[in-house]
Design an enzyme around this catalytic site. Structure first.
Site, PDB file in Angstrom:
ATOM      1  N   HIS A   1       9.235  -3.452   3.337  1.00  0.00           N
ATOM      2  CA  HIS A   1       8.769  -3.663   1.964  1.00  0.00           C
ATOM      3  C   HIS A   1       9.954  -3.983   1.041  1.00  0.00           C
ATOM      4  O   HIS A   1       9.853  -4.850   0.166  1.00  0.00           O
ATOM      5  CB  HIS A   1       8.090  -2.403   1.435  1.00  0.00           C
ATOM      6  CG  HIS A   1       6.849  -1.994   2.171  1.00  0.00           C
ATOM      7  ND1 HIS A   1       6.776  -0.838   2.909  1.00  0.00           N
ATOM      8  CD2 HIS A   1       5.634  -2.569   2.267  1.00  0.00           C
ATOM      9  CE1 HIS A   1       5.556  -0.721   3.419  1.00  0.00           C
ATOM     10  NE2 HIS A   1       4.848  -1.757   3.058  1.00  0.00           N
TER      11      HIS A   1
ATOM     12  N   MET B   1       0.835  -1.205   0.000  1.00  0.00           N
ATOM     13  CA  MET B   1       0.000   0.000   0.000  1.00  0.00           C
ATOM     14  C   MET B   1       0.872   1.257   0.000  1.00  0.00           C
ATOM     15  O   MET B   1       0.395   2.356   0.296  1.00  0.00           O
ATOM     16  CB  MET B   1      -0.942   0.005   1.200  1.00  0.00           C
ATOM     17  CG  MET B   1      -1.954  -1.145   1.137  1.00  0.00           C
ATOM     18  SD  MET B   1      -3.475  -0.828   2.026  1.00  0.00           S
ATOM     19  CE  MET B   1      -2.864  -0.600   3.690  1.00  0.00           C
TER      20      MET B   1
ATOM     21  N   ASP C   1       2.253  -9.144   8.919  1.00  0.00           N
ATOM     22  CA  ASP C   1       0.793  -9.294   8.845  1.00  0.00           C
ATOM     23  C   ASP C   1       0.509 -10.789   8.740  1.00  0.00           C
ATOM     24  O   ASP C   1       0.115 -11.291   7.683  1.00  0.00           O
ATOM     25  CB  ASP C   1       0.268  -8.523   7.637  1.00  0.00           C
ATOM     26  CG  ASP C   1       0.623  -7.052   7.737  1.00  0.00           C
ATOM     27  OD1 ASP C   1      -0.099  -6.316   8.407  1.00  0.00           O
ATOM     28  OD2 ASP C   1       1.663  -6.645   7.162  1.00  0.00           O
TER      29      ASP C   1
ATOM     30  N   GLN D   1     -10.580  -2.512   1.846  1.00  0.00           N
ATOM     31  CA  GLN D   1     -10.179  -3.165   3.093  1.00  0.00           C
ATOM     32  C   GLN D   1     -10.231  -2.213   4.289  1.00  0.00           C
ATOM     33  O   GLN D   1      -9.860  -2.595   5.397  1.00  0.00           O
ATOM     34  CB  GLN D   1      -8.803  -3.815   2.952  1.00  0.00           C
ATOM     35  CG  GLN D   1      -7.645  -2.855   2.860  1.00  0.00           C
ATOM     36  CD  GLN D   1      -6.365  -3.575   2.463  1.00  0.00           C
ATOM     37  OE1 GLN D   1      -6.211  -4.049   1.341  1.00  0.00           O
ATOM     38  NE2 GLN D   1      -5.426  -3.689   3.398  1.00  0.00           N
TER      39      GLN D   1
ATOM     40  N   ALA E   1       4.048   4.046   0.912  1.00  0.00           N
ATOM     41  CA  ALA E   1       4.762   4.592   2.077  1.00  0.00           C
ATOM     42  C   ALA E   1       5.831   3.570   2.479  1.00  0.00           C
ATOM     43  O   ALA E   1       5.901   3.103   3.615  1.00  0.00           O
ATOM     44  CB  ALA E   1       3.812   4.896   3.230  1.00  0.00           C
ATOM     45  N   LEU E   2       6.651   3.231   1.513  1.00  0.00           N
ATOM     46  CA  LEU E   2       7.524   2.069   1.642  1.00  0.00           C
ATOM     47  C   LEU E   2       8.655   2.285   2.644  1.00  0.00           C
ATOM     48  O   LEU E   2       9.190   3.385   2.774  1.00  0.00           O
ATOM     49  CB  LEU E   2       8.100   1.709   0.264  1.00  0.00           C
ATOM     50  CG  LEU E   2       7.048   1.378  -0.804  1.00  0.00           C
ATOM     51  CD1 LEU E   2       7.736   0.997  -2.123  1.00  0.00           C
ATOM     52  CD2 LEU E   2       6.119   0.261  -0.353  1.00  0.00           C
ATOM     53  N   HIS E   3       8.985   1.207   3.331  1.00  0.00           N
ATOM     54  CA  HIS E   3      10.092   1.207   4.293  1.00  0.00           C
ATOM     55  C   HIS E   3      10.944  -0.037   4.027  1.00  0.00           C
ATOM     56  O   HIS E   3      10.666  -0.801   3.074  1.00  0.00           O
ATOM     57  CB  HIS E   3       9.558   1.235   5.728  1.00  0.00           C
ATOM     58  CG  HIS E   3       8.498   0.209   5.998  1.00  0.00           C
ATOM     59  ND1 HIS E   3       8.727  -1.150   5.920  1.00  0.00           N
ATOM     60  CD2 HIS E   3       7.179   0.337   6.315  1.00  0.00           C
ATOM     61  CE1 HIS E   3       7.628  -1.808   6.208  1.00  0.00           C
ATOM     62  NE2 HIS E   3       6.658  -0.936   6.444  1.00  0.00           N
TER      63      HIS E   3
HETATM   64  P1  AMP Z   1       1.422  -2.824   3.507  1.00  0.00           P
HETATM   65  O1  AMP Z   1       1.995  -1.824   2.571  1.00  0.00           O
HETATM   66  O2  AMP Z   1       1.496  -2.432   4.932  1.00  0.00           O
HETATM   67  O3  AMP Z   1       0.058  -3.314   3.085  1.00  0.00           O
HETATM   68  O4  AMP Z   1       2.351  -4.103   3.406  1.00  0.00           O
HETATM   69  C1  AMP Z   1       2.702  -4.653   2.165  1.00  0.00           C
HETATM   70  C2  AMP Z   1       3.495  -5.915   2.413  1.00  0.00           C
HETATM   71  O5  AMP Z   1       4.653  -5.595   3.175  1.00  0.00           O
HETATM   72  C3  AMP Z   1       2.718  -6.963   3.231  1.00  0.00           C
HETATM   73  O6  AMP Z   1       3.031  -8.250   2.723  1.00  0.00           O
HETATM   74  C4  AMP Z   1       3.285  -6.769   4.602  1.00  0.00           C
HETATM   75  O7  AMP Z   1       3.189  -7.910   5.422  1.00  0.00           O
HETATM   76  C5  AMP Z   1       4.721  -6.437   4.294  1.00  0.00           C
HETATM   77  N1  AMP Z   1       5.368  -5.764   5.418  1.00  0.00           N
HETATM   78  C6  AMP Z   1       4.952  -4.629   6.033  1.00  0.00           C
HETATM   79  N2  AMP Z   1       5.778  -4.339   7.068  1.00  0.00           N
HETATM   80  C7  AMP Z   1       6.726  -5.312   7.089  1.00  0.00           C
HETATM   81  C8  AMP Z   1       7.859  -5.592   7.924  1.00  0.00           C
HETATM   82  N3  AMP Z   1       8.178  -4.806   8.953  1.00  0.00           N
HETATM   83  N4  AMP Z   1       8.599  -6.682   7.660  1.00  0.00           N
HETATM   84  C9  AMP Z   1       8.281  -7.499   6.624  1.00  0.00           C
HETATM   85  N5  AMP Z   1       7.239  -7.297   5.797  1.00  0.00           N
HETATM   86  C10 AMP Z   1       6.471  -6.222   6.031  1.00  0.00           C
END
Ligand code: AMP
Length: 300
Positions: free
Chosen positions: A56, A49, A169, A80, A51-53
């Site tokens: 990701h 989604m 998650d 969602q 706002a990548l860190h």
């Molecule tokens: P999101 O952008 O939060 O929907 O997450 C996208 C993907 O990145 C999902 O598969 C998350 O489980 C994964 N993700 C988010 N934060 C982390 C993290 N700290 N470590 C590993 N995977 C992550």
């Protein structure tokens, strides 16, 4: 001797002049994937989604190990989020995301519009039972249906060989594994352990909601879970251990604790004794941020 059209992208030399291709429509995505397929390349998808860190980006790096080409999607999926949730204020930064993806070795960014994903008249839902029940499924009843819908669409749009998701998650990962298998979607689902800050806090786009004082308290969630997992592995009583976790989190200044629960690591069925690999999962509010975390628990 290399032929430019089939030579692997040299990601080490990616400079400011190189821009990540941004695909906005299903047609663009399919054309890009078809071009890779025509070269004999395998394809990985990393749904996000934005706002990548670094969490990701770890998924992108893992995807690079698993396939020849990597496409990451950035889509804040409206289906969602419940109306009272943070869809509108969810952090968005496409330029920053694009630069990070490029540096992590991603080959293309798929950033569809909400209208493109859910055109006028869209009328389809996906309902997943089993691992969707309880935990976040209780407190965010809209979420897993929305996740199942968008991930199914992304899978069918890209038809990747493999897709990579984070264990951060964990329930979501189990839900995705379930419906992918149930619907015979020919995509391999790969999970990656949670990437954390040095103090144990799981990286999350929602950590941006934490003030400085809350940020200092936030790692206590992981510390409490890690200590409890060690106690459970040593034979401690689950009820008493979970009560201790709740007390510790509350003492650290967390507000509402949505849940602290011990579940089977594979089915997510409730567990009262650790006889097989289990998972300890929690969700709790710290100011405006709802933090989730989970750790493995192995039998003694
Ligand atoms: P999101 O952008 O939060 O929907 O997450 C996208 C993907 O990145 C999902 O598969 C998350 O489980 C994964 N993700 C988010 N934060 C982390 C993290 N700290 N470590 C590993 N995977 C992550």
């Amino acid at each position: 001797m290399t032929t430019p059209t089939v030579a692997p992208t040299d990601h080490s030399s990616a400079g400011q002049d190189d821009a990540l291709p941004v695909l906005r429509t299903v047609a663009d995505l399919r054309a890009q994937v078809a071009a890779w397929r025509a070269e004999g390349r395998t394809v990985a998808l990393v749904p996000t989604m934005g706002a990548l860190h670094d969490g990701h980006l770890a998924l992108v790096r893992r995807a690079r190990e698993l396939a020849d080409r990597v496409v990451a999607s950035v889509f804040v999926n409206p289906t969602q989020f419940a109306p009272h949730e943070d869809f509108d204020r969810y952090p968005r930064d496409e330029a920053g995301d694009s630069a990070k993806l490029l540096s992590a070795g991603c080959d293309a960014l798929y950033a569809p519009t909400a209208r493109g994903m859910y055109p006028e008249g869209f009328a389809t839902a996906i309902s997943v039972g089993g691992p969707s029940e309880g935990l976040c499924g209780t407190f965010r009843p809209q979420m897993f249906g929305g996740v199942a819908l968008v991930v199914t669409k992304l899978f069918l749009q890209a038809l990747p060989d493999v897709a990579v998701f984070g264990e951060k998650d964990y329930q979501q990962l189990m839900v995705i594994r379930r419906f992918t298998r149930d619907l015979d979607i020919p995509v391999r689902v790969e999970g990656l352990p949670t990437v954390r800050e040095a103090d144990g806090l799981a990286l999350s786009s929602r950590n941006a909601y934490l003030g400085a004082d809350e940020r200092a308290r936030a790692p206590e969630l992981n510390r409490a879970l890690t200590a409890a997992a060690a106690a459970l592995a040593g034979g401690a009583d689950p009820d008493a251990t979970l009560t201790r976790v709740r007390g510790r989190i509350a003492e650290a200044g967390f507000g509402d604790i949505d849940y602290v629960e011990l579940r089977d690591a594979e089915t997510l069925a409730p567990v009262t004794r650790v006889e097989r690999p289990a998972r300890l999962l929690a969700a709790a509010w710290l100011g405006k941020a709802r933090l989730i975390d989970n750790v493995p628990v192995l039998p003694a």
